[in-house]
Motif scaffolding. Structure first.
Motif, PDB file in Angstrom:
ATOM      1  N   ASN A   1       2.570   6.846  -6.852  1.00 10.27           N
ATOM      2  CA  ASN A   1       1.696   7.962  -7.244  1.00 10.27           C
ATOM      3  C   ASN A   1       2.349   9.299  -6.929  1.00 10.27           C
ATOM      4  N   SER A   2       3.004   9.353  -5.775  1.00 10.79           N
ATOM      5  CA  SER A   2       3.676  10.585  -5.375  1.00 10.79           C
ATOM      6  C   SER A   2       4.821  10.909  -6.336  1.00 10.79           C
TER       7      SER A   2
ATOM      8  N   HIS B   1       0.921   9.805   4.344  1.00 18.03           N
ATOM      9  CA  HIS B   1       0.877  10.626   3.121  1.00 18.03           C
ATOM     10  C   HIS B   1      -0.519  11.223   2.966  1.00 18.03           C
TER      11      HIS B   1
ATOM     12  N   SER C   1       0.839  -1.209   0.000  1.00 20.54           N
ATOM     13  CA  SER C   1       0.000   0.000   0.000  1.00 20.54           C
ATOM     14  C   SER C   1       0.871   1.255   0.000  1.00 20.54           C
ATOM     15  N   LEU C   2       1.985   1.173   0.711  1.00 18.62           N
ATOM     16  CA  LEU C   2       2.893   2.321   0.774  1.00 18.62           C
ATOM     17  C   LEU C   2       3.667   2.472  -0.544  1.00 18.62           C
TER      18      LEU C   2
ATOM     19  N   THR D   1       1.411   4.306  -2.852  1.00 14.52           N
ATOM     20  CA  THR D   1       1.386   5.743  -2.538  1.00 14.52           C
ATOM     21  C   THR D   1       2.653   6.419  -3.045  1.00 14.52           C
ATOM     22  N   CYS D   2       3.794   5.773  -2.801  1.00 11.70           N
ATOM     23  CA  CYS D   2       5.075   6.339  -3.239  1.00 11.70           C
ATOM     24  C   CYS D   2       5.120   6.483  -4.764  1.00 11.70           C
TER      25      CYS D   2
ATOM     26  N   GLU E   1       2.427   2.395   7.928  1.00 10.16           N
ATOM     27  CA  GLU E   1       1.578   3.572   7.772  1.00 10.16           C
ATOM     28  C   GLU E   1       0.960   3.912   9.124  1.00 10.16           C
TER      29      GLU E   1
ATOM     30  N   ILE F   1       8.419  -0.486   7.335  1.00 14.10           N
ATOM     31  CA  ILE F   1       7.891   0.875   7.417  1.00 14.10           C
ATOM     32  C   ILE F   1       6.374   0.747   7.517  1.00 14.10           C
TER      33      ILE F   1
ATOM     34  N   ILE G   1       4.933   6.424   8.915  1.00 14.39           N
ATOM     35  CA  ILE G   1       4.830   7.433   7.855  1.00 14.39           C
ATOM     36  C   ILE G   1       3.368   7.630   7.460  1.00 14.39           C
TER      37      ILE G   1
ATOM     38  N   TYR H   1       1.828  16.172  -2.882  1.00  9.28           N
ATOM     39  CA  TYR H   1       1.754  15.231  -1.759  1.00  9.28           C
ATOM     40  C   TYR H   1       2.346  15.853  -0.495  1.00  9.28           C
TER      41      TYR H   1
END
Lengths: 330, 422
Positions: A217-218, B145, A210-211, A214-215, B72, B70, B143, B133
């Motif tokens: 897309n960012s 976002h 999931s992260l 996000t990364c 969320e 890591i 972390i 972002y």
């Protein structure tokens, strides 16, 4: 001998002796407060830096001191020097098509050594402001300096490309001193390998799907913004790429970069990554994650990611640059 | 062609292929997916130059490398945009409201768009619905976002000044600020700067540098908004802003159990009455009193091929005042005798240390350069004699302005050139 000849001779002798003993200007190069094997951390802006910023990292570039403060060896990529490929119609160059896939996937110069003057003043691969030195804690200095010297020797030996895809999978640097297409690493990964090949496997971050999504897309948004707003990330590259705006090619380039980042598909300018990136787990390290060994915060949580046994680096010092200067000696 | 000739040609081709394989590693990317050991004989000659170790046995097995995940976390509570819509090229402030569920809020690190820090100043040039972002993280594993949109529209009549801020490449704790574009103003202009830390100045160029070295460090990151007011020859003025953020390394040093106090000192020692003198300021950024009892001197000889010597003396031999109360800033002259440093010394790292919070020691480090004064102190390995005639002339001229016998830094030359004196 005629008088005029004598006078000229004496004057010439005087002139040469003055030149010989007049003294000279000498430049003493800059140096930093790092010892051989210390990690040098730097912040900054730009495409490469944005990759690590996806993880909220403050320090976006790192290298290793390969002697006592005169030279840094690190892995980087000059995005502004990636050739742009164009479409052709009847052998006439028309619109920009994409970045050269080989150079995007296998970034140059890759692992290189720079002296302090060059890296802080000329190429500006490192910034002094916000800079830091990671080193052993004072109590461990004597015990750890030997292994860190060995890590620096390995770093000196290693050669490889800068690999954008190493943010997804860090395990792609071989113990060789020549370039292998499709192999290499990013900056912190290269430091990790220097330690690894000298006997220390530091802890590595695992980033859940999931992260990673996000990364990705960012990163896509960041690249599009850089191109559209001349945000400075691409340097000279922006001059060429600005012509892409409005043609849809800016989005293609952003797709190409994210495809390379996530899947090493540097030839692909489609949105391939969008439907697939949510299933990837990334394994990669970042400079910030070398800090805070076994640290317990005031809330009794332990957000530190290294332990005393996983890393030689137990202390952070502010970067100090001893000035390069010219001096006169007689 | 005889059979013998064919054999010779075949052997030659084989030798060439083997030679290429031994000396080059280029191959198609698909082949790289194979494990390193099975990649032919590329690198077979590495042992000739490789450091002593046995890398073949060290091929990484990812399953054996210790890892951490890591995670969320819900850190970002709100994102406040100063104005929406904004004009193209116009700056706007973005503030993140964050809460750290796993520790103190002051241990959060922020990135907004392409800027580190919170709050941050952003700017978009192209109109439309624009996206950026926001990232917030704690000291390590957690972390968060958030994606944010802002409407950007064309405002052709609006005068715009673009101010950019970046980290200084050679001066630690400093920023470089530059007006990169100004529309709708008549030259010449004056530039009134507010660096966001209470310091202000006025210049007649759109370029300034500023040091934030004396900031108070009470969190992981310090962020500043820099404002500029540009006034043109017809008294029309336009405001612009930019943001910059510094990691608080001294603060982090304490979290890591090795607290360090910030020191700002003269770059070069001056020679006075048999001692080298340096004016230095030490700031106690912590809430505990500090008393230095020891000074370790790492003295580097001018010739870098010789190792440094280390001497330990009482702190009071070098500094007059050894105690700093909580948050105190102390400026004093540090003195080191020539006998202490010895001949042909070109650089000294002085590490003052003293007890701190019962279980650890606090340090303050001062780096001092001592420029060589004789030809025998030139470092043959690193120093470079200036042979370019134009550069020699420039240095001679700079020496006349700055005073004879003083070292000249590239920054001195740059400043004198900017002032039109060279």
């Amino acid at each position: 001998m005629r008088l005029t000849t004598k006078v000229v001779t004496v004057m010439l002798v005087l002139l040469f002796s003055t030149a010989l003993f007049a003294g000279q200007w000498v430049y003493k190069p800059m140096s930093i407060n790092a010892k051989k094997g210390d990690v040098v951390l730097s912040g900054g802006e730009g495409f490469i830096h944005d990759m690590l910023a996806l993880l909220g990292c403050y320090w976006s570039h790192s290298g290793m001191a390969v002697d006592d403060g005169a030279n840094i060896r690190h892995n980087t990529m000059y995005v502004s020097e990636i050739p742009i490929e164009y479409n052709y119609f009847l052998w006439i160059k028309t619109t920009p098509k994409r970045l050269n896939p080989t150079r995007l996937s296998n970034g140059l110069p890759g692992i290189l050594t720079e002296d302090i003057d060059t890296t802080y003043n000329v190429t500006k691969n490192f910034n002094a402001a916000g800079g830091a030195i990671l080193k052993p804690a004072a109590a461990n200095e004597a015990a750890y300096r030997g292994p860190l010297n060995a890590a620096a020797d390995v770093m000196n030996y290693l050669k490889g490309y800068y690999r954008v895809n190493a943010y997804m999978n860090m395990y792609q640097l071989d113990y060789v001193n020549y370039f292998i297409t499709g192999r290499g690493n990013h900056c912190s990964g290269t430091n990790w390998y220097a330690n690894y090949y000298s006997g220390k496997a530091m802890n590595v971050a695992s980033i859940p799907p999931s992260l990673v999504a996000t990364c990705s897309n960012s990163l896509y948004t960041s690249v599009v913004n850089m191109v559209r707003d001349d945000a400075g990330g691409f340097g000279a590259f922006i001059i060429d790429i600005e012509g892409l705006f409005g043609t849809g090619a800016d989005e293609k380039v952003a797709n190409q970069i994210v495809n390379t980042f996530a899947f090493d598909r540097s030839t692909d300018t489609s949105s391939y990554w969008r439907s697939r990136v949510g299933s990837l787990t990334a394994v990669a390290n970042a400079p910030d994650h070398l800090l805070l060994q076994s640290y317990t915060n005031p809330s009794s949580r332990n957000p530190g990611v290294q332990t005393a046994s996983s890393s030689y680096y137990g202390q952070v010092d502010p970067l100090v640059i001893t000035a390069g200067y010219y001096y006169w000696v007689d | 062609m005889t059979r013998k000739n064919l054999l010779i040609i075949a052997a030659a081709i084989l030798a060439i292929i083997l030679g290429i394989a031994l000396t080059r590693g280029q191959k198609d990317p698909a082949a790289e997916k194979r494990p390193a050991k099975s990649r032919g004989y590329a690198g077979l000659l590495d042992f000739l130059t490789a450091p002593d170790s046995n890398p073949e046995s060290k091929e990484v097995n990812p399953d054996e490398v210790p890892s951490y995940e890591i995670e969320e976390a819900k850190i970002i509570k709100d994102v406040i945009i100063e104005k929406d819509p904004v004009c193209s090229g116009e700056d706007f402030k973005v503030t993140v409201v964050g809460h750290n569920p796993n520790g103190p809020d002051k241990h959060l690190v922020y990135r907004i768009g392409d800027r580190m820090g919170n709050p941050a100043i952003l700017r978009f040039n192209q109109p439309g619905t624009r996206e950026f972002y926001v990232v917030a993280r704690d000291e390590g594993k957690h972390i968060d976002h958030r994606v944010v949109q802002v409407q950007v529209r064309e405002c052709p009549e609006k005068p715009v000044v673009v101010l950019k801020a970046r980290m200084h490449n050679t001066a630690p704790e400093s920023g470089i600020f530059e007006v990169t574009s100004q529309k709708g103003l008549a030259e010449p202009c004056t530039y009134e700067w507010d660096f966001g830390d209470g310091k202000k100045t006025t210049t007649n160029t759109g370029y300034a540098t500023h040091s934030y070295s004396d900031r108070v460090q009470t969190e992981l990151q310090s962020s500043y908004i820099i404002s500029i007011k540009v006034t043109d020859s017809q008294n029309k003025s336009v405001d612009a802003r930019a943001s910059i953020s510094f990691p608080n390394i001294h603060y982090i040093s304490r979290l890591m159990g090795q607290p360090i106090l910030p020191v700002t000192a003269d770059k070069f020692a001056t020679w006075s009455g048999g001692t080298y003198e340096v004016k230095a300021t030490i700031k106690n950024i912590f809430e505990s009193q500090v008393e230095f009892d020891e000074a370790e001197l790492e003295i580097k000889p001018c010739d870098s091929s010789y190792p440094p010597t280390v001497k330990v003396v009482a702190a009071r031999e070098i500094m007059d005042t050894t105690a700093l109360s909580s948050l105190e800033t102390l400026t004093q002259t540090m003195r080191m005798s020539k006998a202490l440093l010895g001949p042909s010394s070109c650089n000294v790292l002085v590490t003052f240390s003293g007890p701190f919070d019962k279980s650890s020691r606090v340090t303050a480090k001062m780096y001092v350069d001592i420029p060589p004064t004789s030809a025998r102190d030139i470092d043959p390995a690193r120093d470079k004699t200036v042979t370019d005639r134009a550069m020699v002339d420039k240095l001679n001229k700079a020496a006349q302005i700055l005073g004879p016998g003083k070292p000249i830094t590239p920054e001195d030359l740059e400043r004198l050139e900017r002032e039109g004196k060279l």
